[in-house]
Design a protein around this motif. Structure first.
Motif, PDB file in Angstrom:
ATOM      1  N   VAL A 299      29.687  11.869 -18.180  1.00 38.59           N
ATOM      2  CA  VAL A 299      29.091  13.134 -17.718  1.00 38.59           C
ATOM      3  C   VAL A 299      28.761  14.058 -18.853  1.00 38.59           C
ATOM      4  CG1 VAL A 299      29.480  14.216 -15.503  1.00 38.59           C
ATOM      5  CG2 VAL A 299      31.448  13.589 -16.935  1.00 38.59           C
TER       6      VAL A 299
ATOM      7  N   ALA B 208      34.985  18.488 -16.803  1.00 40.40           N
ATOM      8  CA  ALA B 208      34.925  17.465 -15.754  1.00 40.40           C
ATOM      9  C   ALA B 208      35.360  16.099 -16.298  1.00 40.40           C
ATOM     10  CB  ALA B 208      33.514  17.377 -15.183  1.00 40.40           C
ATOM     11  N   ARG B 209      35.006  15.850 -17.529  1.00 39.69           N
ATOM     12  CA  ARG B 209      35.391  14.567 -18.107  1.00 39.69           C
ATOM     13  C   ARG B 209      36.904  14.460 -18.221  1.00 39.69           C
ATOM     14  NH1 ARG B 209      35.702   9.539 -19.344  1.00 39.69           N
ATOM     15  NH2 ARG B 209      34.042   8.699 -20.620  1.00 39.69           N
TER      16      ARG B 209
ATOM     17  N   ALA C 287      30.823  20.192 -18.041  1.00 39.63           N
ATOM     18  CA  ALA C 287      30.816  18.736 -18.053  1.00 39.63           C
ATOM     19  C   ALA C 287      32.008  18.219 -18.854  1.00 39.63           C
ATOM     20  CB  ALA C 287      29.514  18.220 -18.645  1.00 39.63           C
TER      21      ALA C 287
ATOM     22  N   LYS D  90      36.553   2.702  -0.859  1.00 38.84           N
ATOM     23  CA  LYS D  90      36.455   4.003  -0.196  1.00 38.84           C
ATOM     24  C   LYS D  90      35.296   4.053   0.792  1.00 38.84           C
ATOM     25  CE  LYS D  90      39.443   6.550  -3.005  1.00 38.84           C
ATOM     26  NZ  LYS D  90      39.854   7.815  -3.638  1.00 38.84           N
TER      27      LYS D  90
ATOM     28  N   ASP E 170      38.278  13.906 -14.732  1.00 37.24           N
ATOM     29  CA  ASP E 170      38.095  12.553 -14.203  1.00 37.24           C
ATOM     30  C   ASP E 170      39.009  11.541 -14.878  1.00 37.24           C
ATOM     31  OD1 ASP E 170      36.840  10.632 -12.491  1.00 37.24           O
ATOM     32  OD2 ASP E 170      35.682   9.924 -14.208  1.00 37.24           O
TER      33      ASP E 170
ATOM     34  N   ILE F  57      28.995  13.182  -3.390  1.00 34.96           N
ATOM     35  CA  ILE F  57      29.071  12.100  -4.362  1.00 34.96           C
ATOM     36  C   ILE F  57      30.457  11.986  -4.991  1.00 34.96           C
ATOM     37  CG2 ILE F  57      26.633  12.370  -4.920  1.00 34.96           C
ATOM     38  CD1 ILE F  57      27.381  13.610  -7.508  1.00 34.96           C
ATOM     39  N   ILE F  58      30.893  10.749  -5.109  1.00 37.94           N
ATOM     40  CA  ILE F  58      32.106  10.487  -5.880  1.00 37.94           C
ATOM     41  C   ILE F  58      31.608  10.059  -7.244  1.00 37.94           C
ATOM     42  CG2 ILE F  58      34.112   9.016  -6.188  1.00 37.94           C
ATOM     43  CD1 ILE F  58      34.421   8.784  -3.273  1.00 37.94           C
TER      44      ILE F  58
ATOM     45  N   TYR G  36      43.275   8.674  -8.667  1.00 39.08           N
ATOM     46  CA  TYR G  36      42.473   9.520  -7.798  1.00 39.08           C
ATOM     47  C   TYR G  36      40.998   9.370  -8.159  1.00 39.08           C
ATOM     48  CZ  TYR G  36      46.564  12.083  -6.142  1.00 39.08           C
ATOM     49  OH  TYR G  36      47.748  12.432  -5.542  1.00 39.08           O
ATOM     50  N   ASN G  37      40.169   9.662  -7.215  1.00 41.06           N
ATOM     51  CA  ASN G  37      38.734   9.751  -7.506  1.00 41.06           C
ATOM     52  C   ASN G  37      38.330  11.195  -7.298  1.00 41.06           C
ATOM     53  OD1 ASN G  37      38.794   6.693  -6.176  1.00 41.06           O
ATOM     54  ND2 ASN G  37      37.450   6.974  -7.943  1.00 41.06           N
ATOM     55  N   ILE G  38      37.203  11.562  -7.871  1.00 39.46           N
ATOM     56  CA  ILE G  38      36.768  12.937  -7.693  1.00 39.46           C
ATOM     57  C   ILE G  38      35.427  13.013  -6.959  1.00 39.46           C
ATOM     58  CG2 ILE G  38      37.966  13.652  -9.782  1.00 39.46           C
ATOM     59  CD1 ILE G  38      35.337  13.865 -11.176  1.00 39.46           C
ATOM     60  N   ILE G  39      35.374  13.930  -6.038  1.00 36.69           N
ATOM     61  CA  ILE G  39      34.099  14.258  -5.412  1.00 36.69           C
ATOM     62  C   ILE G  39      33.602  15.474  -6.162  1.00 36.69           C
ATOM     63  CG2 ILE G  39      32.934  15.084  -3.354  1.00 36.69           C
ATOM     64  CD1 ILE G  39      34.789  13.581  -1.659  1.00 36.69           C
ATOM     65  N   LEU G  40      32.446  15.303  -6.782  1.00 39.02           N
ATOM     66  CA  LEU G  40      31.914  16.345  -7.650  1.00 39.02           C
ATOM     67  C   LEU G  40      30.848  17.114  -6.887  1.00 39.02           C
ATOM     68  CD1 LEU G  40      29.838  17.072 -10.266  1.00 39.02           C
ATOM     69  CD2 LEU G  40      32.290  17.119 -10.656  1.00 39.02           C
TER      70      LEU G  40
ATOM     71  N   THR H 262      43.661  10.129  -1.723  1.00 35.92           N
ATOM     72  CA  THR H 262      43.592   9.875  -3.162  1.00 35.92           C
ATOM     73  C   THR H 262      42.211  10.246  -3.718  1.00 35.92           C
ATOM     74  OG1 THR H 262      42.933   7.547  -2.991  1.00 35.92           O
ATOM     75  CG2 THR H 262      45.286   8.000  -3.046  1.00 35.92           C
ATOM     76  N   THR H 263      41.692  11.322  -3.217  1.00 37.91           N
ATOM     77  CA  THR H 263      40.505  11.860  -3.869  1.00 37.91           C
ATOM     78  C   THR H 263      40.638  13.372  -3.927  1.00 37.91           C
ATOM     79  OG1 THR H 263      38.581  12.533  -2.534  1.00 37.91           O
ATOM     80  CG2 THR H 263      39.349  10.304  -2.231  1.00 37.91           C
TER      81      THR H 263
ATOM     82  N   ASN I 218      33.201   8.032 -14.214  1.00 38.64           N
ATOM     83  CA  ASN I 218      32.764   7.702 -15.567  1.00 38.64           C
ATOM     84  C   ASN I 218      33.143   6.278 -15.939  1.00 38.64           C
ATOM     85  OD1 ASN I 218      33.578  10.838 -15.678  1.00 38.64           O
ATOM     86  ND2 ASN I 218      31.913  10.423 -17.084  1.00 38.64           N
TER      87      ASN I 218
END
Lengths: 337, 337
Positions: free
Chosen positions: A73, B82-83, B79, A118, B86, A96-97, B94-98, B64-65, A100
């Motif tokens: 990102v 965010a990196r 950004a 998911k 993530d 959106i998930i 976990y995953n991230i919903i951005l 887990t998100t 990276n």
DNA sequence: ATGAAAGCGCTAACAG
DNA sequence: CTGTTAGCGCTTTCAT
């Protein structure tokens, strides 16, 4: 005492209707008498009911979320695509998930699998070379995939790009027309088909058009960061290079700064053209001339294409080519333009 | 013919065990005899079974998100955060919903609600001013929230920042020590507490320390983009300003380029200090001196903090302050340093 | 160590 | 236009 989550069932009870009816009003199904719709809406409001998207996802087999695999990102090129993706996704009620991958094959596979676990409704992939293993994973699941700003020679799945060959050919042609004799091709890894097959081909084409020989010694392949660009500058100058086409904006800025710090004048002594036109091309001094990829649009169109596929609409062409421009700013001589 | 999704039930049947047992091996529950674990694993492999995370989420009430609200991915500052987010998220599975908010109050509320509807386990918020309405939404749900690189004077929720006051104070002090007389404070909107309360306070403190008067006419508030910076340069010069502290890297580059294009020498005639140290500070020529925010770390620590809260671990301090550095590069005179 | 069974909260036929 | 009834695929007591 725990706050009790309130469910569709609670609403149904309070409103004296069935769950189905509540579900209908929540989903905007027209088959509900206005008066009962109103009644239900009031109860929803009063109870502050919020539908549980997870339950909905399980029941309907649609999650309204798409997975986005991004190299990094922090790379403006991809971040710009991501922005286009997210905006269109939002427009179509998707989330959106974002994951990276660092363009690491192992992570890509890994991430793809958790995305599929998911139950994302679709996937947008950005990256480099698509390995056979990844391609196999793509086809193993029936989840639609669209490539944004990345090329797969196999063309299995949808993708959105520009005509990199033509763009590069045009820009190299311009450099030649400007009287430049020794034009270097500087690029991020050539393993990426965009660089190794398309851009390089455009470069060669332009050379052929001008009746010039292709000289491999001025084709450079390196990790596209600022430092490498700065460092390469000296080498370029030593080689007698007088212009460079650079695939990678950060790399281009590095070269630009390196060349100027070495005492040369840009664009008089040395011309540079970048190829992504991310925001940083304008931060350079002089501002970088660049191929103008419609980054945001590539992301946006890719997402739009994905929505169509997810929606099972007819697709006329799954490999979309967007128009590009070339913007000549301060690192090219603009006489006769 | 549709590809049949295979479920935990299929595995159970094929392995001659109950769903519960399959669930146990999938979740690494130790209460399974090694031999049966092996048997189940083989069937899973053979059938290519993949657990459905949505069903799991519904049953376990954990997805887990985590949701990440970001002003704009295209902004290197965010950004970078965010990196960090993530990477740590991935580390903890976990995953991230951005979701991009453009710092628009309406969108923020909107996005927050869809995130909550999707049952995210936690939320990381980046942004500007936290409105009362948003704060109310935060507390309305019991979903944990952590702020990354953003300050809420109310301190309701966890947050990760640096000591902006001290950093600004130090850097202005340096500029004064360098003999600069008229130091402008240039900033993105002051409605952001970081700018309006912390940074500006640091600026004033430094002035007081040096026995200088605060002059509101050289405090500038504007949208932090390149163009505004370039444009402001002329004004700055006209005002007789000889140094500028700039909150916003892009803005800083704009000012730098504007000042140089106007014929001044940097740092001799004009010194500039940026305040975020995003990658672009190094792309400037000369490279920008800057407060070095540990961007990646702020994101990473924020995510780590969130995992602790989601995990109901003890938190010693929910408002975390990370150390900062100041890196003096080419836009400040470095004598005596 | 393993199984049975009851949900999680919602959608989607189907019936009326 | 509205209600009934099955699930969706998995986790989680509670027994055994």
């Amino acid at each position: 005492m725990e706050k009790q989550t309130i469910t569709i069932y609670d609403v149904a009870r309070e409103a004296n209707v069935s769950m189905a009816t509540v579900s209908r009003v929540v989903n905007g199904n027209p088959n509900v008498k206005p008066s009962t719709r109103k009644k239900v809406l009031e109860v929803i409001e009063r109870l502050d009911y919020r539908p549980n998207a997870v339950a909905r996802g399980l029941a309907s087999k649609k999650t309204t979320t798409v997975g986005v695999i991004i190299p990094d990102v922090t790379n403006l090129f991809f971040a710009s695509l991501a922005r286009g993706i997210d905006d269109i996704a939002t427009m179509y009620k998707y989330n959106i998930i974002l994951a990276n991958s660092d363009e690491n094959e192992h992570k890509e596979i890994q991430v793809l699998n958790t995305l599929l676990a998911k139950q994302v409704d679709g996937i947008i992939y950005m990256g480099n070379k698509i390995t056979d293993e990844l391609r196999a994973e793509f086809s193993r699941s029936k989840t639609p995939v669209v490539l944004a700003g990345t090329i797969d020679p196999e063309q299995q799945v949808g993708s959105v790009n520009i005509d990199y060959i033509a763009a590069t050919e045009e820009v190299i042609g311009k450099l030649i027309a400007n009287g430049k004799n020794k034009i270097a091709f500087v690029s991020a890894p050539l393993s990426n088909p965009i660089n190794g097959q398309h851009r390089l081909k455009g470069y060669k084409n332009a050379l052929i058009n001008a009746n010039k020989a292709y000289d491999e010694s001025i084709v450079f392949e390196l990790e596209p960061n600022l430092h490498n660009g700065e460092e390469l500058a000296a080498k370029l100058i030593a080689e007698g290079v007088d212009a460079a086409y650079v695939a990678g904006d950060e790399l281009a800025i590095g070269i630009l700064n390196g060349v100027i710090n070495a005492g040369l004048n840009v664009p008089e002594d040395f011309e540079i053209v970048a190829s992504n036109n991310s925001k940083i091309t304008e931060m350079a001094r002089p501002k970088l001339s660049s191929i103008m990829l419609p980054l945001y649009d590539i992301g946006a169109v890719a997402m739009r294409l994905l929505t169509k596929i997810m929606n099972k609409e007819e697709i006329d062409e799954k490999s979309i080519t967007l128009p590009y421009k070339i913007i000549y700013r301060g690192t090219t001589s603009n006489e006769g333009k």
